[in-house]
Design a protein around this motif. Structure first.
Motif, PDB file in Angstrom:
ATOM      1  N   VAL A  41      -4.912 -42.420  19.235  1.00  0.00           N
ATOM      2  CA  VAL A  41      -5.143 -42.812  20.623  1.00  0.00           C
ATOM      3  C   VAL A  41      -4.361 -44.078  20.974  1.00  0.00           C
ATOM      4  CG1 VAL A  41      -6.884 -43.545  22.288  1.00  0.00           C
ATOM      5  CG2 VAL A  41      -7.410 -41.723  20.666  1.00  0.00           C
ATOM      6  N   LEU A  42      -4.670 -45.183  20.262  1.00  0.00           N
ATOM      7  CA  LEU A  42      -4.082 -46.475  20.623  1.00  0.00           C
ATOM      8  C   LEU A  42      -2.648 -46.613  20.127  1.00  0.00           C
ATOM      9  CD1 LEU A  42      -7.087 -48.879  19.988  1.00  0.00           C
ATOM     10  CD2 LEU A  42      -6.365 -47.794  22.111  1.00  0.00           C
ATOM     11  N   GLY A  43      -2.385 -46.118  18.904  1.00  0.00           N
ATOM     12  CA  GLY A  43      -1.040 -46.264  18.355  1.00  0.00           C
ATOM     13  C   GLY A  43       0.005 -45.588  19.214  1.00  0.00           C
ATOM     14  N   THR A  44      -0.279 -44.361  19.653  1.00  0.00           N
ATOM     15  CA  THR A  44       0.690 -43.641  20.488  1.00  0.00           C
ATOM     16  C   THR A  44       0.879 -44.313  21.841  1.00  0.00           C
ATOM     17  OG1 THR A  44      -1.102 -42.171  21.202  1.00  0.00           O
ATOM     18  CG2 THR A  44       0.295 -41.412  19.382  1.00  0.00           C
ATOM     19  N   ILE A  45      -0.177 -44.962  22.351  1.00  0.00           N
ATOM     20  CA  ILE A  45      -0.063 -45.670  23.624  1.00  0.00           C
ATOM     21  C   ILE A  45       0.794 -46.925  23.449  1.00  0.00           C
ATOM     22  CG2 ILE A  45      -1.325 -46.976  25.384  1.00  0.00           C
ATOM     23  CD1 ILE A  45      -3.670 -45.039  24.950  1.00  0.00           C
ATOM     24  N   PHE A  46       0.523 -47.704  22.384  1.00  0.00           N
ATOM     25  CA  PHE A  46       1.224 -48.967  22.185  1.00  0.00           C
ATOM     26  C   PHE A  46       2.711 -48.767  21.876  1.00  0.00           C
ATOM     27  CE2 PHE A  46      -2.941 -51.198  20.862  1.00  0.00           C
ATOM     28  CZ  PHE A  46      -3.207 -51.494  22.200  1.00  0.00           C
ATOM     29  N   ILE A  47       3.045 -47.708  21.123  1.00  0.00           N
ATOM     30  CA  ILE A  47       4.452 -47.511  20.789  1.00  0.00           C
ATOM     31  C   ILE A  47       5.184 -46.697  21.848  1.00  0.00           C
ATOM     32  CG2 ILE A  47       3.999 -47.690  18.319  1.00  0.00           C
ATOM     33  CD1 ILE A  47       4.164 -44.695  18.079  1.00  0.00           C
ATOM     34  N   GLY A  48       4.477 -46.307  22.904  1.00  0.00           N
ATOM     35  CA  GLY A  48       5.126 -45.675  24.050  1.00  0.00           C
ATOM     36  C   GLY A  48       5.294 -44.179  23.961  1.00  0.00           C
ATOM     37  N   LEU A  49       4.652 -43.529  22.996  1.00  0.00           N
ATOM     38  CA  LEU A  49       4.774 -42.082  22.876  1.00  0.00           C
ATOM     39  C   LEU A  49       3.875 -41.340  23.860  1.00  0.00           C
ATOM     40  CD1 LEU A  49       4.996 -41.492  19.003  1.00  0.00           C
ATOM     41  CD2 LEU A  49       6.826 -41.317  20.700  1.00  0.00           C
ATOM     42  N   ALA A  50       2.820 -41.998  24.322  1.00  0.00           N
ATOM     43  CA  ALA A  50       1.864 -41.326  25.207  1.00  0.00           C
ATOM     44  C   ALA A  50       1.349 -42.305  26.250  1.00  0.00           C
ATOM     45  CB  ALA A  50       0.696 -40.749  24.398  1.00  0.00           C
ATOM     46  N   THR A  51       1.001 -41.786  27.408  1.00  0.00           N
ATOM     47  CA  THR A  51       0.315 -42.582  28.425  1.00  0.00           C
ATOM     48  C   THR A  51      -1.160 -42.665  28.036  1.00  0.00           C
ATOM     49  OG1 THR A  51      -0.264 -40.672  29.789  1.00  0.00           O
ATOM     50  CG2 THR A  51       1.899 -41.699  30.168  1.00  0.00           C
ATOM     51  N   PRO A  52      -1.935 -43.601  28.619  1.00  0.00           N
ATOM     52  CA  PRO A  52      -3.374 -43.650  28.322  1.00  0.00           C
ATOM     53  C   PRO A  52      -4.090 -42.338  28.617  1.00  0.00           C
ATOM     54  CG  PRO A  52      -2.681 -45.674  29.377  1.00  0.00           C
ATOM     55  CD  PRO A  52      -1.495 -44.753  29.426  1.00  0.00           C
ATOM     56  N   THR A  53      -3.680 -41.652  29.662  1.00  0.00           N
ATOM     57  CA  THR A  53      -4.314 -40.370  29.970  1.00  0.00           C
ATOM     58  C   THR A  53      -4.024 -39.349  28.878  1.00  0.00           C
ATOM     59  OG1 THR A  53      -4.108 -40.809  32.337  1.00  0.00           O
ATOM     60  CG2 THR A  53      -4.488 -38.531  31.680  1.00  0.00           C
ATOM     61  N   GLU A  54      -2.758 -39.300  28.436  1.00  0.00           N
ATOM     62  CA  GLU A  54      -2.403 -38.373  27.353  1.00  0.00           C
ATOM     63  C   GLU A  54      -3.079 -38.787  26.045  1.00  0.00           C
ATOM     64  OE1 GLU A  54       2.082 -37.429  29.117  1.00  0.00           O
ATOM     65  OE2 GLU A  54       1.760 -38.948  27.571  1.00  0.00           O
ATOM     66  N   GLY A  55      -3.175 -40.117  25.791  1.00  0.00           N
ATOM     67  CA  GLY A  55      -3.879 -40.597  24.605  1.00  0.00           C
ATOM     68  C   GLY A  55      -5.347 -40.207  24.630  1.00  0.00           C
ATOM     69  N   GLY A  56      -5.960 -40.297  25.811  1.00  0.00           N
ATOM     70  CA  GLY A  56      -7.352 -39.885  25.944  1.00  0.00           C
ATOM     71  C   GLY A  56      -7.535 -38.401  25.680  1.00  0.00           C
ATOM     72  N   ALA A  57      -6.595 -37.593  26.172  1.00  0.00           N
ATOM     73  CA  ALA A  57      -6.676 -36.144  25.934  1.00  0.00           C
ATOM     74  C   ALA A  57      -6.554 -35.840  24.443  1.00  0.00           C
ATOM     75  CB  ALA A  57      -5.578 -35.439  26.723  1.00  0.00           C
ATOM     76  N   MET A  58      -5.613 -36.531  23.767  1.00  0.00           N
ATOM     77  CA  MET A  58      -5.476 -36.318  22.314  1.00  0.00           C
ATOM     78  C   MET A  58      -6.732 -36.799  21.580  1.00  0.00           C
ATOM     79  SD  MET A  58      -1.503 -37.182  21.377  1.00  0.00           S
ATOM     80  CE  MET A  58      -1.558 -38.853  22.002  1.00  0.00           C
ATOM     81  N   GLY A  59      -7.316 -37.922  22.044  1.00  0.00           N
ATOM     82  CA  GLY A  59      -8.534 -38.426  21.417  1.00  0.00           C
ATOM     83  C   GLY A  59      -9.693 -37.456  21.570  1.00  0.00           C
ATOM     84  N   ALA A  60      -9.820 -36.857  22.761  1.00  0.00           N
ATOM     85  CA  ALA A  60     -10.890 -35.880  22.983  1.00  0.00           C
ATOM     86  C   ALA A  60     -10.713 -34.670  22.062  1.00  0.00           C
ATOM     87  CB  ALA A  60     -10.891 -35.444  24.448  1.00  0.00           C
ATOM     88  N   MET A  61      -9.451 -34.223  21.935  1.00  0.00           N
ATOM     89  CA  MET A  61      -9.194 -33.091  21.042  1.00  0.00           C
ATOM     90  C   MET A  61      -9.441 -33.491  19.596  1.00  0.00           C
ATOM     91  SD  MET A  61      -8.398 -29.962  21.276  1.00  0.00           S
ATOM     92  CE  MET A  61      -8.593 -28.886  19.859  1.00  0.00           C
ATOM     93  N   GLY A  62      -9.038 -34.714  19.232  1.00  0.00           N
ATOM     94  CA  GLY A  62      -9.272 -35.194  17.870  1.00  0.00           C
ATOM     95  C   GLY A  62     -10.751 -35.289  17.549  1.00  0.00           C
ATOM     96  N   ALA A  63     -11.557 -35.708  18.522  1.00  0.00           N
ATOM     97  CA  ALA A  63     -13.003 -35.792  18.303  1.00  0.00           C
ATOM     98  C   ALA A  63     -13.597 -34.413  18.064  1.00  0.00           C
ATOM     99  CB  ALA A  63     -13.670 -36.456  19.507  1.00  0.00           C
ATOM    100  N   VAL A  64     -13.129 -33.420  18.808  1.00  0.00           N
ATOM    101  CA  VAL A  64     -13.608 -32.041  18.608  1.00  0.00           C
ATOM    102  C   VAL A  64     -13.235 -31.556  17.210  1.00  0.00           C
ATOM    103  CG1 VAL A  64     -13.339 -29.656  19.372  1.00  0.00           C
ATOM    104  CG2 VAL A  64     -13.588 -31.483  21.062  1.00  0.00           C
ATOM    105  N   VAL A  65     -12.015 -31.876  16.774  1.00  0.00           N
ATOM    106  CA  VAL A  65     -11.577 -31.461  15.433  1.00  0.00           C
ATOM    107  C   VAL A  65     -12.424 -32.139  14.363  1.00  0.00           C
ATOM    108  CG1 VAL A  65      -9.669 -31.588  13.785  1.00  0.00           C
ATOM    109  CG2 VAL A  65      -9.219 -30.950  16.160  1.00  0.00           C
ATOM    110  N   MET A  66     -12.697 -33.460  14.519  1.00  0.00           N
ATOM    111  CA  MET A  66     -13.523 -34.173  13.542  1.00  0.00           C
ATOM    112  C   MET A  66     -14.929 -33.601  13.476  1.00  0.00           C
ATOM    113  SD  MET A  66     -12.396 -38.161  14.041  1.00  0.00           S
ATOM    114  CE  MET A  66     -13.769 -38.705  13.039  1.00  0.00           C
ATOM    115  N   ALA A  67     -15.504 -33.288  14.645  1.00  0.00           N
ATOM    116  CA  ALA A  67     -16.848 -32.705  14.662  1.00  0.00           C
ATOM    117  C   ALA A  67     -16.851 -31.329  14.008  1.00  0.00           C
ATOM    118  CB  ALA A  67     -17.355 -32.611  16.101  1.00  0.00           C
ATOM    119  N   THR A  68     -15.775 -30.574  14.203  1.00  0.00           N
ATOM    120  CA  THR A  68     -15.669 -29.249  13.577  1.00  0.00           C
ATOM    121  C   THR A  68     -15.565 -29.375  12.068  1.00  0.00           C
ATOM    122  OG1 THR A  68     -14.533 -28.414  15.551  1.00  0.00           O
ATOM    123  CG2 THR A  68     -14.344 -27.096  13.538  1.00  0.00           C
TER     124      THR A  68
END
Length: 462
Positions: A246-273
């Protein structure tokens, strides 16, 4: 009477709005109603033109089409999935045992886990409630002071207010007209400094008052062998990877905060799975809570747009600017006044209310005084964090009271919060006189240097 209204409609409008909020009317409807009612009054007094309200649909649509605000439901959903999947429980249990042999070890574990949860969830309620349910009974069982236990849990859970990916910083960036990435970068060191102050406080307590923060007795400690450390690593690595995602991709410029949030939401689903905790019931609860919070924010923002349209039309922003730029002492007086104002209003108003009502009125003044808006926003966010800790209205204290055991008295919660409120205010003071730690590139000397507005005000007074 008409002449008095013409000359003072802006302060009357603002005062009536504050009065209605104090009475308890819903914020979104109070803002929209005052915008429309005083708009009609302004039209009858020929203070504004009906054509101004032709822009109202565009202003409301701009709220709905604001991509930055999409980060709010993404990060909220991510936090709720992680909280309900048992990540907080596993982290506290593992880190508590790692620190168990140290006096105050459980408190250090709560602070560390609070920081991790803040950096992965960004939701105060999830952090405070989950840590209250898990850690307070354990701390009380091993003889911790009830006040220390309550205070450290409330303060650590509230780190989600300021530590990226905080929802507060997303809203603040939108109101200040700055990028969310800049706000995240500016808040990183002050928020980590706050974590350090909490840990330093526990260290001091363990030296001065050791009986209040005892180590776990040897007979209750888990001896870590190679497999134990591997299990601890497997518990810690997934949330750390999610933080980088989430934060690393935002800070290094690979993702916007919105895209980072979307990846974080997907990552949370994967972790819960992966933990085999994901179910339709959990998804329904998370989506329902996310929809409620998102609608709450959007309705307040729409009401604020209606209110601000009328307030700006009757030159309310100029009234506020003249009022605050006229303070003796220039920028320092303005900043001290703003911090006292925010601290006082936080007793009665929620963060979103303050962000959508008060902050837009302060931005023109901050611009006129040549104040770095990223640093200004981080400082206000740190101050707003105390609103979650204020006795008796702090939301963190309410969350803690709802989840804590009955043996923990309400007075213990209130007294336990006071030292951590003082630490938060200390961090605000440090940031005030050392703005460079907010990654603004400005020094305290530049902050204290008289600005052009100060020169104008001095020349007028002469």
């Amino acid at each position: 009477m008409q002449e008095f209204l013409v000359q003072n409609i802006a302060p009357i409008m603002f005062g009536c709005m504050v009065l209605m909020l104090a009475i308890g009317y819903p914020v979104a409807f109070t803002l929209a109603a005052h915008g429309l009612i005083f708009g009609v009054i302004g039209l009858s007094l020929d203070l504004l033109s009906p054509s101004i309200y032709l822009s109202l649909p565009d202003r409301i649509f701009s709220v709905m089409s604001n991509e930055t605000l999409l980060a709010i439901p993404f990060f909220t959903f991510m936090g709720l999935i992680l909280e309900r999947s048992g990540m907080a429980e596993e982290l506290l249990e593992t880190i508590g045992q790692l620190f168990g042999s140290v006096r105050g070890g459980l408190a250090y574990a709560v602070i560390f886990v609070g920081a991790l949860l803040a950096a992965t969830t960004g939701v105060v309620a999830a952090s405070v409630i989950s840590m209250s349910l898990i850690s307070i009974p354990i701390m009380m069982r091993y003889g911790y002071s009830h006040r220390i236990a309550a205070g450290v849990v409330a303060a650590s859970g509230t780190l989600a207010q300021i530590l990226p990916p905080s929802l507060v910083l997303i809203v603040m960036a939108d109101q200040l007209g700055k990028s969310v990435g800049d706000m995240y970068a500016g808040a990183m060191w002050p928020s980590l400094g706050l974590v350090g102050l909490y840990a330093l406080f526990i260290a001091c307590v363990s030296i001065i008052w050791p009986a209040s923060v005892p180590a776990i007795p040897p007979e209750h400690r888990v001896r870590f062998d190679f497999k134990g450390y591997v299990r601890a690593g497997l518990t810690l690595i997934p949330p750390l990877l999610l933080i980088f995602l989430v934060l690393g991709t935002i800070f290094i410029g690979l993702a916007t905060p919105t895209e980072g949030g979307a990846m974080g939401a997907m990552g949370a689903v994967v972790m819960a799975t992966m933990r085999k905790r994901l179910s339709m019931s959990l998804l329904n609860q998370a989506m329902h809570a996310t929809a409620k919070l998102t609608c709450f924010v959007i309705f307040i923002l729409i009401g604020a747009r209606v209110f601000s349209l009328t307030l700006y039309a009757v030159d309310g922003h100029l009234w506020v600017e003249h009022l605050l730029t006229g303070l003796p002492g220039g920028r320092i007086s303005f900043l001290v006044f703003v911090n006292f104002l925010i601290f006082f209003l936080a007793f009665f108003l929620d963060f979103f209310e303050l962000a959508f009502i008060v902050v837009p009125l302060l931005v023109p003044v901050a611009n006129a005084l040549d104040i770095d808006l990223v640093w200004f926003g981080v400082m206000i966010s740190l101050n707003l964090q105390t609103s979650f800790m204020h006795p008796p209205f702090g939301f963190s204290l309410f969350f803690l009271r709802s989840a804590a055991p009955k043996e923990l008295r309400t007075t213990d919660i209130y007294y336990g919060a006071i030292p951590f409120i003082l630490l938060q205010l200390l961090m605000v003071a440090i940031l005030l006189f050392a703005p460079e730690i907010a990654s603004t590139g400005r020094t305290a000397g530049e902050l204290l240097k008289p600005s052009a507005v100060d020169d104008v005000m001095n020349s007028l007074s002469q």
